[in-house]
Design a protein around this motif. Structure first.
Motif, PDB file in Angstrom:
ATOM      1  N   VAL A 213      -9.508 -33.108 -30.093  1.00 25.34           N
ATOM      2  CA  VAL A 213      -9.615 -31.922 -30.949  1.00 25.34           C
ATOM      3  C   VAL A 213     -11.085 -31.606 -31.201  1.00 25.34           C
ATOM      4  N   LYS A 214     -11.379 -30.344 -31.355  1.00 24.28           N
ATOM      5  CA  LYS A 214     -12.739 -29.882 -31.633  1.00 24.28           C
ATOM      6  C   LYS A 214     -12.693 -28.776 -32.669  1.00 24.28           C
ATOM      7  N   LEU A 215     -13.805 -28.531 -33.309  1.00 30.08           N
ATOM      8  CA  LEU A 215     -13.883 -27.471 -34.310  1.00 30.08           C
ATOM      9  C   LEU A 215     -13.922 -26.099 -33.660  1.00 30.08           C
ATOM     10  N   THR A 216     -13.287 -25.156 -34.313  1.00 30.30           N
ATOM     11  CA  THR A 216     -13.453 -23.750 -33.956  1.00 30.30           C
ATOM     12  C   THR A 216     -14.644 -23.220 -34.754  1.00 30.30           C
ATOM     13  N   PRO A 217     -15.129 -22.019 -34.470  1.00 32.45           N
ATOM     14  CA  PRO A 217     -16.216 -21.457 -35.281  1.00 32.45           C
ATOM     15  C   PRO A 217     -15.876 -21.426 -36.776  1.00 32.45           C
ATOM     16  N   ARG A 218     -14.635 -21.068 -37.112  1.00 32.64           N
ATOM     17  CA  ARG A 218     -14.208 -21.083 -38.514  1.00 32.64           C
ATOM     18  C   ARG A 218     -14.195 -22.505 -39.062  1.00 32.64           C
ATOM     19  N   GLY A 219     -13.782 -23.428 -38.205  1.00 33.84           N
ATOM     20  CA  GLY A 219     -13.741 -24.826 -38.621  1.00 33.84           C
ATOM     21  C   GLY A 219     -15.128 -25.377 -38.890  1.00 33.84           C
ATOM     22  N   ARG A 220     -16.116 -24.957 -38.105  1.00 35.29           N
ATOM     23  CA  ARG A 220     -17.489 -25.422 -38.329  1.00 35.29           C
ATOM     24  C   ARG A 220     -18.014 -24.913 -39.665  1.00 35.29           C
ATOM     25  N   THR A 221     -17.682 -23.677 -39.983  1.00 38.31           N
ATOM     26  CA  THR A 221     -18.096 -23.128 -41.281  1.00 38.31           C
ATOM     27  C   THR A 221     -17.450 -23.910 -42.420  1.00 38.31           C
ATOM     28  N   ALA A 222     -16.159 -24.202 -42.277  1.00 41.60           N
ATOM     29  CA  ALA A 222     -15.448 -24.966 -43.305  1.00 41.60           C
ATOM     30  C   ALA A 222     -16.009 -26.382 -43.416  1.00 41.60           C
ATOM     31  N   ALA A 223     -16.385 -26.978 -42.282  1.00 39.74           N
ATOM     32  CA  ALA A 223     -16.938 -28.332 -42.292  1.00 39.74           C
ATOM     33  C   ALA A 223     -18.268 -28.374 -43.033  1.00 39.74           C
ATOM     34  N   LYS A 224     -19.099 -27.358 -42.842  1.00 37.35           N
ATOM     35  CA  LYS A 224     -20.388 -27.310 -43.534  1.00 37.35           C
ATOM     36  C   LYS A 224     -20.180 -27.235 -45.045  1.00 37.35           C
ATOM     37  N   ARG A 225     -19.177 -26.479 -45.459  1.00 41.83           N
ATOM     38  CA  ARG A 225     -18.873 -26.388 -46.893  1.00 41.83           C
ATOM     39  C   ARG A 225     -18.313 -27.709 -47.410  1.00 41.83           C
ATOM     40  N   ALA A 226     -17.484 -28.356 -46.589  1.00 37.59           N
ATOM     41  CA  ALA A 226     -16.892 -29.629 -47.000  1.00 37.59           C
ATOM     42  C   ALA A 226     -17.955 -30.713 -47.157  1.00 37.59           C
ATOM     43  N   ALA A 227     -19.025 -30.606 -46.400  1.00 37.80           N
ATOM     44  CA  ALA A 227     -20.091 -31.611 -46.471  1.00 37.80           C
ATOM     45  C   ALA A 227     -20.966 -31.455 -47.703  1.00 37.80           C
ATOM     46  N   GLN A 228     -20.786 -30.347 -48.434  1.00 37.07           N
ATOM     47  CA  GLN A 228     -21.666 -30.065 -49.566  1.00 37.07           C
ATOM     48  C   GLN A 228     -21.156 -30.592 -50.900  1.00 37.07           C
ATOM     49  N   TRP A 229     -19.830 -30.840 -51.011  1.00 38.11           N
ATOM     50  CA  TRP A 229     -19.313 -31.189 -52.335  1.00 38.11           C
ATOM     51  C   TRP A 229     -19.873 -32.504 -52.888  1.00 38.11           C
ATOM     52  N   PRO A 230     -20.276 -33.501 -52.053  1.00 37.68           N
ATOM     53  CA  PRO A 230     -20.864 -34.715 -52.646  1.00 37.68           C
ATOM     54  C   PRO A 230     -22.250 -34.489 -53.249  1.00 37.68           C
ATOM     55  N   GLY A 231     -22.742 -33.258 -53.184  1.00 34.85           N
ATOM     56  CA  GLY A 231     -24.069 -32.967 -53.710  1.00 34.85           C
ATOM     57  C   GLY A 231     -24.234 -33.320 -55.181  1.00 34.85           C
ATOM     58  N   PHE A 232     -23.149 -33.309 -55.939  1.00 35.57           N
ATOM     59  CA  PHE A 232     -23.255 -33.655 -57.359  1.00 35.57           C
ATOM     60  C   PHE A 232     -23.757 -35.081 -57.528  1.00 35.57           C
ATOM     61  N   MET A 233     -23.384 -35.972 -56.587  1.00 37.57           N
ATOM     62  CA  MET A 233     -23.837 -37.361 -56.641  1.00 37.57           C
ATOM     63  C   MET A 233     -25.306 -37.457 -56.249  1.00 37.57           C
ATOM     64  N   SER A 234     -25.699 -36.704 -55.223  1.00 41.07           N
ATOM     65  CA  SER A 234     -27.104 -36.702 -54.802  1.00 41.07           C
ATOM     66  C   SER A 234     -27.997 -36.226 -55.937  1.00 41.07           C
ATOM     67  N   GLY A 235     -27.513 -35.228 -56.669  1.00 40.13           N
ATOM     68  CA  GLY A 235     -28.290 -34.726 -57.796  1.00 40.13           C
ATOM     69  C   GLY A 235     -28.503 -35.781 -58.859  1.00 40.13           C
ATOM     70  N   ALA A 236     -27.463 -36.555 -59.146  1.00 37.77           N
ATOM     71  CA  ALA A 236     -27.589 -37.614 -60.144  1.00 37.77           C
ATOM     72  C   ALA A 236     -28.518 -38.719 -59.660  1.00 37.77           C
ATOM     73  N   LEU A 237     -28.499 -39.005 -58.357  1.00 39.37           N
ATOM     74  CA  LEU A 237     -29.338 -40.066 -57.805  1.00 39.37           C
ATOM     75  C   LEU A 237     -30.823 -39.746 -57.901  1.00 39.37           C
ATOM     76  N   THR A 238     -31.157 -38.467 -57.944  1.00 37.69           N
ATOM     77  CA  THR A 238     -32.573 -38.096 -58.048  1.00 37.69           C
ATOM     78  C   THR A 238     -33.177 -38.539 -59.370  1.00 37.69           C
ATOM     79  N   THR A 239     -32.345 -38.862 -60.354  1.00 35.03           N
ATOM     80  CA  THR A 239     -32.874 -39.306 -61.648  1.00 35.03           C
ATOM     81  C   THR A 239     -33.299 -40.773 -61.622  1.00 35.03           C
ATOM     82  N   LEU A 240     -32.919 -41.500 -60.555  1.00 30.18           N
ATOM     83  CA  LEU A 240     -33.331 -42.887 -60.420  1.00 30.18           C
ATOM     84  C   LEU A 240     -34.747 -42.956 -59.860  1.00 30.18           C
TER      85      LEU A 240
END
Length: 248
Positions: free
Chosen positions: A107-134
């Motif tokens: 299986v491979k990503l479609t163009p729509r799937g690649r866009t969705a994957a990029k968005r899915a990769a962003q949700w852990p950003g809340f943790m990265s933001g908290a880590l910057t305080t260390l």
């Protein structure tokens, strides 16, 4: 029950050893990440599992078979098949014959799937933001500890194998690292006598390894958990590298 009794009761339940405290902390982080993953997924019309598969396909940059996806996400074959079928119905992935075996499907990503994957990769950003305080040294120590913990769980068979430094054929000690624990031990002992242990340990731990194919010097802050250049090393090399990495 008094507050003291409540605290003691809590200690009896969760434990008071550092390993137990860390485990409890990781469980609480997992709760926060699971909650955020579901919040994102509901807004995207997906499940966290479907989002994870999209991100995996984006990271690997090539079609993957169902058994590869199941292995790398620690999902059952049935769960993987259901998630992939749903993603295909949504037009986010497509199936095709595997390049190395025309009888198998990948299986491979479609163009729509690649866009969705990029968005899915962003949700852990809340943790990265908290880590910057260390502090920088806290971030380095945390990452080093997590890297070692992940590798140890892999060795024990309780976590899927990652395409990580230390298990890759391109990963090796530099000349400065000298490839032996005995040499490092002697260096630290000599430095202890001179009263400059911290400086010696910092020197021993910095720039101790290298990636041959990427021509990069590596230390505990730059070790990779996922790399496209990855090629698995033989078992003896992996064991040797792990012995060295545990000391960094």
């Amino acid at each position: 029950m008094t507050k003291v009794a409540q605290v003691l009761d809590e200690v009896a339940i969760y434990g008071d050893h550092p390993t137990e405290r860390i485990t409890q902390g990781l469980l609480r982080l997992n709760t926060a990440m699971r909650n955020r993953a579901w919040n994102w997924a509901e807004g995207a019309g997906l499940t966290p599992t479907q989002g994870e598969i999209l991100v995996l396909l984006m990271q690997r940059r090539k079609p993957l078979r169902l058994n590869d996806i199941a292995r790398d996400t620690a999902l059952t074959a049935a769960t993987t098949s259901d998630a992939v079928s749903t993603l295909e119905e949504k037009g986010l992935i497509e199936k095709r014959r595997a390049a190395d075996d025309r009888r198998a499907l990948a299986v491979k990503l479609t163009p729509r799937g690649r866009t969705a994957a990029k968005r899915a990769a962003q949700w852990p950003g809340f943790m990265s933001g908290a880590l910057t305080t260390l502090r920088d040294e806290e971030q380095a120590a945390l990452y080093s500890g997590l890297f070692k913990l992940i590798r140890e769980l892999e060795i024990r068979g309780t976590m899927p194998a990652h395409r990580m430094c230390g298990t890759c054929r391109w990963f090796e000690p530099t000349d400065a690292q000298e490839g032996t624990a005995a040499k490092r031990s002697r260096t630290i002992k000599v430095t202890k006598a001179s009263g400059a242990v911290g400086a010696s340990k910092a020197a021993a731990k910095s720039d101790s390894f290298q990636c041959v194919t990427l021509e990069q010097v590596l230390n505990r802050n730059t070790l990779r958990l996922e790399c496209l250049a990855y090629e698995a090393a033989d078992a003896a090399t992996q064991a040797r590298n792990w012995k060295l990495l545990k000391q960094v």
